[in-house]
Design an enzyme around this catalytic site. Sequence first.
Site, PDB file in Angstrom:
ATOM      1  N   ASP A   4      -1.058   7.014  -6.795  1.00 45.48           N
ATOM      2  CA  ASP A   4      -1.284   5.931  -5.835  1.00 45.48           C
ATOM      3  C   ASP A   4      -1.490   4.616  -6.573  1.00 45.48           C
ATOM      4  O   ASP A   4      -2.366   4.507  -7.433  1.00 45.48           O
ATOM      5  CB  ASP A   4      -2.506   6.254  -4.966  1.00 45.48           C
ATOM      6  CG  ASP A   4      -2.796   5.176  -3.942  1.00 45.48           C
ATOM      7  OD1 ASP A   4      -1.839   4.641  -3.353  1.00 45.48           O
ATOM      8  OD2 ASP A   4      -3.981   4.863  -3.727  1.00 45.48           O
ATOM      9  N   ASP A  17       0.817  -1.215   0.000  1.00 45.20           N
ATOM     10  CA  ASP A  17       0.000   0.000   0.000  1.00 45.20           C
ATOM     11  C   ASP A  17       0.849   1.262   0.000  1.00 45.20           C
ATOM     12  O   ASP A  17       1.471   1.603   1.005  1.00 45.20           O
ATOM     13  CB  ASP A  17      -0.909  -0.018   1.230  1.00 45.20           C
ATOM     14  CG  ASP A  17      -1.958   1.080   1.216  1.00 45.20           C
ATOM     15  OD1 ASP A  17      -2.029   1.830   0.222  1.00 45.20           O
ATOM     16  OD2 ASP A  17      -2.710   1.180   2.199  1.00 45.20           O
TER      17      ASP A  17
END
Length: 413
Positions: A294, A88
């Site tokens: 992201d 992540d």
Amino acid sequence: MSAFVDAQSGGFSINLVHRDSEGSPFYNPKETPARLVGYAGRRSIGRVHRFSHMNPSDPDAQLTANNGEYLVNISLGTPPFPIVAIADTGSDIIWTQCRNLAGPKRLFDPKSSSSYRTVSCSSNACNSLQSEGSSCSSDGSVCEYQVSYGDQSHTQGDVAAETLTLESKTGNPVALPKTVIGCGHDNAGTFSPKGSGIVGLGGGPASLVSQLGSSIGGKFSYCMVPYAAAKPTSTMNFGTNAVVSGNGVLSTPLISDPSQPTFYFLQLEAVSVGSKKIAFQGSSIGGSGNIIIDSGTTLTLVPTDFFSQLSDAVETQVTGGTKTSDPEGFFSLCYVPDSSLKLPPVTAHFKGADVVLTSDNIFIQVNDKVVCLAFYANDQLSIYGNVAQQNFLIGYDLPKQTLSFKPTDCTNT
């Protein structure tokens, strides 16, 4: 905090597995492609709620516990104990669910590891986790962490130094001793038994990237295969393996915000659809940066006004094909991808880098008969998602504060 691990000299590469692919423990062959894409889109919106509410003083930041898109196989301890973790870039802490006395054997048991050591409250490691709610145990001897999630899940436990081992693509394990992790003894809520941890890859001091520090020269990169690719495994590189060079490389400033060190901000100036150039304002956070890049967000999320202009420009310039509806009702602009469908060229104009997108970056295939625009309107936060990054080698050079794009067939990496 950059000296807690001692990586092998040079560089190394690991595999990333998409959570919905056959190589993932989350894979469900009964789910339709349209429903899986819809789930991914909704997870994108969930991450926006998380990012826009992240605040060290807000223990109920809106996120879900299992909303990452890519998984990595790691091991913890001595001897190594295998774990499937979410990789992540929107998180910093490395943590795993740990086994209690009566807990399931599938969880990591720190008592079975000879290299596990709890961390004191006065240590730099404990201080680095202040944004993750670090505190001291009742007797003041052990640093503890606590992370709460908007879906009422939470994890809390001890901060520890432990050997983390990554499965490299060469087959040679990369052991990283004294990696600072969270060992969760009190985990409640929606944590799946199929994925028992998170490897934070953000810019904060507790992330894996920051802990590797000078051993990787502050460099990492990844190359994500398209969702429909026959080979579902993507690649993440560290150190010398992460250098992005050669013909076709475009670079743009990587912008940091001291108040939000986790996130990687970019400055997107405009997006062109054919000859129509649409100016981009984006989010007001991140200093001069106006969009977060992201890997864990599927869609590219943009303000409503910009999305309307973009969607209209695409629809106006598409030729052939048949406009249709999303089977799941999530996306607003969809087409039947027959041989007559021709999409306009789309370019993302970052500061100093005009990135030409392919049809796979602009539209996402929800089933054999429908493709939909992979952008979504959102006024909370702007995020450059992973569909727009597919088949690009994306390189992060933190010392130089640059992010590089190189068009690449990621199935061959």
